[in-house]
Every structure is written in structure tokens, then in C-alpha cells.
Design a protein around this motif. Sequence first.
Motif, PDB file in Angstrom:
ATOM      1  N   ALA A  57      33.193  52.275  36.771  1.00 55.81           N
ATOM      2  CA  ALA A  57      31.845  52.849  36.775  1.00 55.81           C
ATOM      3  C   ALA A  57      30.805  51.802  36.356  1.00 55.81           C
ATOM      4  CB  ALA A  57      31.778  54.063  35.850  1.00 55.81           C
ATOM      5  N   LEU A  58      31.124  51.010  35.349  1.00 47.35           N
ATOM      6  CA  LEU A  58      30.177  49.988  34.890  1.00 47.35           C
ATOM      7  C   LEU A  58      29.998  48.877  35.927  1.00 47.35           C
ATOM      8  CD1 LEU A  58      31.175  49.754  31.135  1.00 47.35           C
ATOM      9  CD2 LEU A  58      29.075  50.735  32.095  1.00 47.35           C
ATOM     10  N   VAL A  59      31.087  48.502  36.586  1.00 43.94           N
ATOM     11  CA  VAL A  59      30.994  47.479  37.627  1.00 43.94           C
ATOM     12  C   VAL A  59      30.136  47.999  38.778  1.00 43.94           C
ATOM     13  CG1 VAL A  59      32.314  46.192  39.359  1.00 43.94           C
ATOM     14  CG2 VAL A  59      33.106  46.273  36.994  1.00 43.94           C
ATOM     15  N   ALA A  60      30.305  49.263  39.128  1.00 40.92           N
ATOM     16  CA  ALA A  60      29.473  49.860  40.188  1.00 40.92           C
ATOM     17  C   ALA A  60      28.007  49.856  39.776  1.00 40.92           C
ATOM     18  CB  ALA A  60      29.952  51.277  40.497  1.00 40.92           C
ATOM     19  N   ASP A  61      27.738  50.161  38.520  1.00 41.57           N
ATOM     20  CA  ASP A  61      26.357  50.126  38.019  1.00 41.57           C
ATOM     21  C   ASP A  61      25.780  48.710  38.079  1.00 41.57           C
ATOM     22  OD1 ASP A  61      26.478  52.841  37.520  1.00 41.57           O
ATOM     23  OD2 ASP A  61      26.705  52.616  35.336  1.00 41.57           O
ATOM     24  N   ALA A  62      26.597  47.726  37.708  1.00 44.23           N
ATOM     25  CA  ALA A  62      26.142  46.337  37.746  1.00 44.23           C
ATOM     26  C   ALA A  62      25.885  45.900  39.182  1.00 44.23           C
ATOM     27  CB  ALA A  62      27.178  45.425  37.090  1.00 44.23           C
ATOM     28  N   GLU A  63      26.747  46.320  40.085  1.00 40.93           N
ATOM     29  CA  GLU A  63      26.565  45.983  41.495  1.00 40.93           C
ATOM     30  C   GLU A  63      25.265  46.593  42.038  1.00 40.93           C
ATOM     31  OE1 GLU A  63      29.472  45.571  45.290  1.00 40.93           O
ATOM     32  OE2 GLU A  63      29.744  47.356  44.046  1.00 40.93           O
ATOM     33  N   ALA A  64      25.016  47.843  41.697  1.00 42.85           N
ATOM     34  CA  ALA A  64      23.777  48.497  42.122  1.00 42.85           C
ATOM     35  C   ALA A  64      22.560  47.786  41.536  1.00 42.85           C
ATOM     36  CB  ALA A  64      23.796  49.969  41.711  1.00 42.85           C
ATOM     37  N   LEU A  65      22.657  47.391  40.281  1.00 47.07           N
ATOM     38  CA  LEU A  65      21.572  46.657  39.639  1.00 47.07           C
ATOM     39  C   LEU A  65      21.298  45.355  40.377  1.00 47.07           C
ATOM     40  CD1 LEU A  65      19.626  46.244  37.201  1.00 47.07           C
ATOM     41  CD2 LEU A  65      21.554  45.141  36.033  1.00 47.07           C
ATOM     42  N   THR A  81      33.013  40.701  41.653  1.00 46.72           N
ATOM     43  CA  THR A  81      34.152  40.693  42.576  1.00 46.72           C
ATOM     44  C   THR A  81      35.465  40.541  41.819  1.00 46.72           C
ATOM     45  OG1 THR A  81      32.774  39.755  44.318  1.00 46.72           O
ATOM     46  CG2 THR A  81      35.157  39.520  44.572  1.00 46.72           C
ATOM     47  N   ALA A  82      35.489  39.645  40.844  1.00 53.53           N
ATOM     48  CA  ALA A  82      36.713  39.425  40.065  1.00 53.53           C
ATOM     49  C   ALA A  82      37.107  40.686  39.291  1.00 53.53           C
ATOM     50  CB  ALA A  82      36.524  38.257  39.107  1.00 53.53           C
ATOM     51  N   LEU A  83      36.132  41.342  38.692  1.00 53.30           N
ATOM     52  CA  LEU A  83      36.431  42.570  37.946  1.00 53.30           C
ATOM     53  C   LEU A  83      36.902  43.685  38.869  1.00 53.30           C
ATOM     54  CD1 LEU A  83      33.765  42.617  35.161  1.00 53.30           C
ATOM     55  CD2 LEU A  83      36.192  43.047  34.851  1.00 53.30           C
ATOM     56  N   LYS A  84      36.287  43.800  40.031  1.00 54.29           N
ATOM     57  CA  LYS A  84      36.741  44.814  40.989  1.00 54.29           C
ATOM     58  C   LYS A  84      38.206  44.580  41.345  1.00 54.29           C
ATOM     59  CE  LYS A  84      33.080  46.390  43.887  1.00 54.29           C
ATOM     60  NZ  LYS A  84      32.294  46.137  45.110  1.00 54.29           N
TER      61      LYS A  84
END
Length: 91
Positions: A57-65, A81-84
Motif C-alpha cells: 500500500a505504501l509503495v502504491a502511494d509513493a508511486e502515485a505521488l 521497482t525494487a520494493l515491488k
Amino acid sequence: MISDMSDVRENLRLKSAFGDLQEGVRPLDADLSEAIDALREDCYTLPESVVRVRGEALVADAEALGNREGFGDPVVWTYITALKNKLSALD
């Protein structure tokens, strides 16, 4: 609580990776940065499955940001990308 040492090792790797992401989002979104920091601290106590769900969820938020505002340093996309990849490998 974490019940398996492999969870501890993997969560510590994730903690480090989330630290990189946190540094990238900090200039753009203090709340997201704080949420990432809270998850980093929880990596010590939460099971891998919980860290994975919250992390995704946080990675998705960062990507959207990043899509919305752009990151000052393009390497932040590498962290995302690495975290995903790390989080999806936990399945």
C-alpha cells in the motif's frame, strides 16, 4: 509477533529498502514519509505477511505521488521497482 527467523531476516532487508524510499518521498510528502518510517519500525515485530500488505500500500502511494508530483531524484523510481519486486517475491 514474528515467529520465524527467516521473517526477521527478510523484514530487515525490507526495512533497509523502505529507508531508501522514505528518503525519496520525504521532500514531497511528510505524512507518507512518516507512514513509511512507522512500517520500518514495525519490521522488527510484525510477521512478513503483514509487512508485505502494508508495504504494498505504501509503495502504491509513493508511486502515485511520483506520478503526480515527480521525484527530484529519478533513482526513487528504482527504489519503488525494487520494493515491488521484493514484496511480490514474498507471496
